[in-house]
Scaffold this motif. Sequence first.
Motif, PDB file in Angstrom:
ATOM      1  N   MET A   1     -15.611  23.658   7.809  1.00  0.00           N
ATOM      2  CA  MET A   1     -14.389  23.760   7.524  1.00  0.00           C
ATOM      3  C   MET A   1     -13.408  23.524   9.221  1.00  0.00           C
ATOM      4  O   MET A   1     -13.579  24.029   9.888  1.00  0.00           O
ATOM      5  N   SER A   2     -12.908  21.963   9.206  1.00  0.00           N
ATOM      6  CA  SER A   2     -12.232  21.588  10.653  1.00  0.00           C
ATOM      7  C   SER A   2     -11.319  21.870  10.501  1.00  0.00           C
ATOM      8  O   SER A   2     -10.136  22.285   9.700  1.00  0.00           O
ATOM      9  N   ASP A   3     -10.518  22.564  11.883  1.00  0.00           N
ATOM     10  CA  ASP A   3      -9.349  23.028  12.032  1.00  0.00           C
ATOM     11  C   ASP A   3      -8.036  21.907  11.747  1.00  0.00           C
ATOM     12  O   ASP A   3      -7.073  21.861  11.521  1.00  0.00           O
ATOM     13  N   THR A   4      -8.311  20.910  11.520  1.00  0.00           N
ATOM     14  CA  THR A   4      -7.993  20.077  11.716  1.00  0.00           C
ATOM     15  C   THR A   4      -7.199  19.305   9.780  1.00  0.00           C
ATOM     16  O   THR A   4      -8.720  19.155   9.428  1.00  0.00           O
ATOM     17  N   PRO A   5      -6.177  19.320   9.582  1.00  0.00           N
ATOM     18  CA  PRO A   5      -5.767  19.749   8.181  1.00  0.00           C
ATOM     19  C   PRO A   5      -6.071  18.032   7.578  1.00  0.00           C
ATOM     20  O   PRO A   5      -6.402  17.075   8.348  1.00  0.00           O
ATOM     21  N   THR A   6      -6.941  17.962   6.439  1.00  0.00           N
ATOM     22  CA  THR A   6      -6.732  16.330   5.799  1.00  0.00           C
ATOM     23  C   THR A   6      -5.866  15.983   4.709  1.00  0.00           C
ATOM     24  O   THR A   6      -5.236  17.204   4.056  1.00  0.00           O
ATOM     25  N   ALA A   7      -5.902  14.987   4.156  1.00  0.00           N
ATOM     26  CA  ALA A   7      -4.585  13.989   3.160  1.00  0.00           C
ATOM     27  C   ALA A   7      -5.393  13.379   3.047  1.00  0.00           C
ATOM     28  O   ALA A   7      -6.660  12.749   3.100  1.00  0.00           O
ATOM     29  N   ILE A   8      -5.233  13.090   1.345  1.00  0.00           N
ATOM     30  CA  ILE A   8      -5.621  11.917   0.399  1.00  0.00           C
ATOM     31  C   ILE A   8      -4.349  11.209   0.096  1.00  0.00           C
ATOM     32  O   ILE A   8      -3.617  11.745  -0.672  1.00  0.00           O
ATOM     33  N   VAL A   9      -4.443   9.431   0.587  1.00  0.00           N
ATOM     34  CA  VAL A   9      -2.830   9.348  -0.251  1.00  0.00           C
ATOM     35  C   VAL A   9      -3.706   8.211  -0.943  1.00  0.00           C
ATOM     36  O   VAL A   9      -4.897   7.776  -0.722  1.00  0.00           O
ATOM     37  N   ALA A  10      -3.130   8.043  -2.241  1.00  0.00           N
ATOM     38  CA  ALA A  10      -4.092   7.506  -2.998  1.00  0.00           C
ATOM     39  C   ALA A  10      -2.473   6.445  -3.983  1.00  0.00           C
ATOM     40  O   ALA A  10      -1.451   7.130  -4.342  1.00  0.00           O
ATOM     41  N   GLY A  11      -2.794   4.915  -3.777  1.00  0.00           N
ATOM     42  CA  GLY A  11      -2.051   4.445  -4.309  1.00  0.00           C
ATOM     43  C   GLY A  11      -1.967   3.238  -2.707  1.00  0.00           C
ATOM     44  O   GLY A  11      -2.965   3.532  -1.551  1.00  0.00           O
ATOM     45  N   PRO A  12      -1.097   2.096  -2.767  1.00  0.00           N
ATOM     46  CA  PRO A  12      -1.270   1.058  -1.888  1.00  0.00           C
ATOM     47  C   PRO A  12      -0.076   1.267  -0.421  1.00  0.00           C
ATOM     48  O   PRO A  12       0.048   1.083   0.151  1.00  0.00           O
ATOM     49  N   ASP A  13       0.455   2.609  -0.755  1.00  0.00           N
ATOM     50  CA  ASP A  13       0.743   2.950   1.009  1.00  0.00           C
ATOM     51  C   ASP A  13       1.543   1.716   1.015  1.00  0.00           C
ATOM     52  O   ASP A  13       1.726   1.576   2.271  1.00  0.00           O
ATOM     53  N   LEU A  14       2.217   1.366   0.570  1.00  0.00           N
ATOM     54  CA  LEU A  14       3.152   0.754   1.139  1.00  0.00           C
ATOM     55  C   LEU A  14       4.158   1.150   2.098  1.00  0.00           C
ATOM     56  O   LEU A  14       5.140  -0.048   3.079  1.00  0.00           O
ATOM     57  N   TYR A  15       4.685   2.364   2.664  1.00  0.00           N
ATOM     58  CA  TYR A  15       5.533   2.770   3.178  1.00  0.00           C
ATOM     59  C   TYR A  15       5.421   2.822   4.323  1.00  0.00           C
ATOM     60  O   TYR A  15       5.686   4.504   5.566  1.00  0.00           O
ATOM     61  N   ASP A  16       3.492   3.680   4.742  1.00  0.00           N
ATOM     62  CA  ASP A  16       2.926   3.594   5.636  1.00  0.00           C
ATOM     63  C   ASP A  16       2.783   5.128   5.568  1.00  0.00           C
ATOM     64  O   ASP A  16       2.741   5.699   7.171  1.00  0.00           O
ATOM     65  N   LEU A  17       3.268   6.193   5.253  1.00  0.00           N
ATOM     66  CA  LEU A  17       3.196   7.588   5.034  1.00  0.00           C
ATOM     67  C   LEU A  17       1.371   8.006   5.150  1.00  0.00           C
ATOM     68  O   LEU A  17       1.570   8.767   6.331  1.00  0.00           O
ATOM     69  N   GLY A  18       0.410   7.724   4.996  1.00  0.00           N
ATOM     70  CA  GLY A  18      -0.976   7.493   6.025  1.00  0.00           C
ATOM     71  C   GLY A  18      -0.678   7.624   7.228  1.00  0.00           C
ATOM     72  O   GLY A  18      -1.578   8.451   7.777  1.00  0.00           O
ATOM     73  N   ASP A  19      -0.855   6.466   8.023  1.00  0.00           N
ATOM     74  CA  ASP A  19      -0.795   6.049   9.600  1.00  0.00           C
ATOM     75  C   ASP A  19       0.446   7.410  10.156  1.00  0.00           C
ATOM     76  O   ASP A  19       0.131   7.513  10.728  1.00  0.00           O
TER      77      ASP A  19
END
Length: 112
Positions: A1-19
């Motif tokens: 497992m990497s030391d980099t945390p990972t996230a999954i963004v489900a949906g259109p992400d209109l407010y750019d939380l993924g970025d």
Amino acid sequence: MSDTPTAIVAGPDLYDLGDALKAEGVAVSRITDIVSTETLENAGIAEAALLVFTDTAEATGIPVAKENYPDVRVVVYADESLPEFVKGQADLAVDPALLDASIVAEELVGSL
């Protein structure tokens, strides 16, 4: 497992939380289809620290994720309210009108 945390963004992400999460050093994958066991697994839920829902219409995916991966932190970042049947299963719900994506991302990463 990497030391980099990972996230999954489900949906259109209109407010750019993924970025915003990427800017904080988080590896981000996305689900643009219906959230299901298959799409969660394909997105890497087994390694994910965060599962971010940006569309409450996909809220039925919350119990699916929590049942199979109880340690994943479920965050809802959407304008709409969560349906009653999943309110107790989300770890955090934030209205984008109240907090900017960059602030939410910084706080989420700081809590990992």
